[in-house]
Design an enzyme around this catalytic site. Structure first.
Site, PDB file in Angstrom:
ATOM      1  N   GLN A   1       0.815  -1.221   0.000  1.00 44.93           N
ATOM      2  CA  GLN A   1       0.000   0.000   0.000  1.00 44.93           C
ATOM      3  C   GLN A   1       0.844   1.264   0.000  1.00 44.93           C
ATOM      4  OE1 GLN A   1      -1.943  -0.818   3.916  1.00 44.93           O
ATOM      5  NE2 GLN A   1      -1.478   1.315   4.378  1.00 44.93           N
TER       6      GLN A   1
ATOM      7  N   CYS B   1      -5.429   0.890   3.208  1.00 42.22           N
ATOM      8  CA  CYS B   1      -5.494  -0.538   3.561  1.00 42.22           C
ATOM      9  C   CYS B   1      -6.885  -1.091   3.344  1.00 42.22           C
ATOM     10  CB  CYS B   1      -5.078  -0.738   4.997  1.00 42.22           C
ATOM     11  SG  CYS B   1      -6.140   0.120   6.154  1.00 42.22           S
TER      12      CYS B   1
ATOM     13  N   HIS C   1      -7.058  -1.006  10.787  1.00 46.48           N
ATOM     14  CA  HIS C   1      -6.351  -1.561   9.634  1.00 46.48           C
ATOM     15  C   HIS C   1      -7.170  -2.668   8.995  1.00 46.48           C
ATOM     16  CE1 HIS C   1      -3.028  -2.542   7.097  1.00 46.48           C
ATOM     17  NE2 HIS C   1      -2.827  -3.733   7.630  1.00 46.48           N
TER      18      HIS C   1
ATOM     19  N   ASN D   1      -1.703  -9.430   4.189  1.00 42.97           N
ATOM     20  CA  ASN D   1      -1.541  -8.014   4.483  1.00 42.97           C
ATOM     21  C   ASN D   1      -1.103  -7.273   3.211  1.00 42.97           C
ATOM     22  OD1 ASN D   1      -1.489  -5.630   5.951  1.00 42.97           O
ATOM     23  ND2 ASN D   1       0.104  -6.273   7.380  1.00 42.97           N
TER      24      ASN D   1
END
Ligand SMILES: *[C@@H]1O[C@H](CO)[C@@H](O)[C@H](O)[C@H]1NC(C)=O
Length: 327
Positions: A142, A148, A270, A291
């Site tokens: 990102q 995110c 997040h 992630n």
């Protein structure tokens, strides 16, 4: 008297040697640390504008390395930390760039249908990893953008598109960030994952396009019932799911591997994607998460988090607001 003086002299000499030895060691430690900082800077292509900034970043780096080493030395945990691309950021800076900014807490939600509600837990596979089914694109980054939420929604959407069409298409988060500014989400300044599901996606190289050109259309989204890891398991057994977590603490910043069983909070800031679950050989149950902090973070960009913990909200609040796109 002579013995006494000698003893005193030895004490003083002893002290002198011990003290100077310590000073020498501290110096060696500091230069070893400086060398590690230099090595880290070249590994991550980091440059500082002047010596003052470098000196200040070095202090942060040193404190982080000490934190990581003492955490790992405690040796009684199921996960460990490592020096990664965030090693010269204070935790406050890390939170500001990587988490908070990119996430908007959910307003009061209208309950949606949960299509997996009647799925029997006993009928679920003992483990699942959507990567092995070709439903997960490579880990993304990102960057400095706090988007995110978009990466999380995109990972779940890529999953359902693959499952329903057989095609794995890397979808564009940038599109979502650029184009969704008219809706509820505010591009880089943050957004809400559920709103991201209301946007048509294009392939990763696409420009802003109308819905008819989009590479993937989804019907909408549904929420997994909150604070219910069994319900989350039913959903994840069927498709990758967007999950919100508290990703702001230092154990998250420097997570390097293992099953996270830490003491993170539940201030959701997040977005990640749950792409599977399993047990370790010692019986520790975990969620497999994707992630968006590149492959230099965690286990090649992935994270394992404790599953079915006593707190209903789940590890780092992961069971509080999961949702998935529908097709
Ligand atoms: C689950 O079963 C109940 C009772 O048969 C039914 O009313 C409900 O619609 C079912 N839910 C779904 C999502 O199919």
């Amino acid at each position: 008297m002579a013995t006494c003086s000698k003893a005193l002299l030895f004490t003083i000499l002893g002290c002198f040697f011990v003290c100077s030895a310590l000073t020498a060691r501290e110096l060696t430690d500091d230069s070893a640390m400086a060398a590690r900082h230099e090595q880290w800077m070249s590994q991550y292509g980091r440059f500082y504008k002047d010596d003052a900034e470098k000196a200040q970043r070095f202090e942060v780096f040193k404190a982080n390395v000490k934190f990581i080493e003492s955490f790992n030395a405690a040796g009684n945990r199921k996960f460990w930390l490592g020096i990664n691309q965030f090693a010269d950021l204070t935790n406050a800076e890390f939170r500001a760039t990587k988490t908070n900014k990119g996430f908007k807490p959910s307003p009061v939600k209208v309950p949606t249908r949960f299509r997996y509600e009647n799925v029997s837990i006993d009928a679920l596979p003992a483990s699942i990893d959507w990567r092995t089914k070709g439903a997960v694109t490579p880990v993304k980054d990102q960057g400095q953008c706090g988007c995110c939420w978009a990466f999380s929604a995109v990972a779940a959407t890529e999953g359902i598109v693959k499952i329903s069409t057989g095609k794995l298409i890397s979808l564009s988060e940038q599109e979502l960030v650029d184009c969704d500014v008219h809706g509820e989400d505010q591009g880089c300044e943050g957004g809400l994952m559920d709103d991201a599901f209301n946007y048509p996606y294009t392939a990763a190289d696409g420009m802003c396009k109308s819905g008819s050109n989009s590479a993937a259309t989804i019907k909408g989204y549904e929420d997994v019932p909150a604070n219910n890891e069994a319900a989350l398991m039913k959903a994840v057994a069927n498709q990758p799911v967007s999950v919100a977590v508290d990703g702001g603490d230092m154990t998250f910043q420097f997570y390097s591997g293992g099953v996270m069983t830490g003491s993170c909070g539940t201030d959701l800031d997040h977005g990640i994607a749950a792409i599977g679950y399993r047990k370790t050989s010692d019986g520790t149950k975990y969620w497999l998460m994707k992630n968006s902090w590149s492959t230099t973070w965690g286990e090649n960009g992935y994270l394992r988090m404790a599953k079915d913990i006593s707190d209903k909200r789940g590890m780092c609040g992961l069971a509080m607001e999961p949702s998935y796109p529908t097709k």
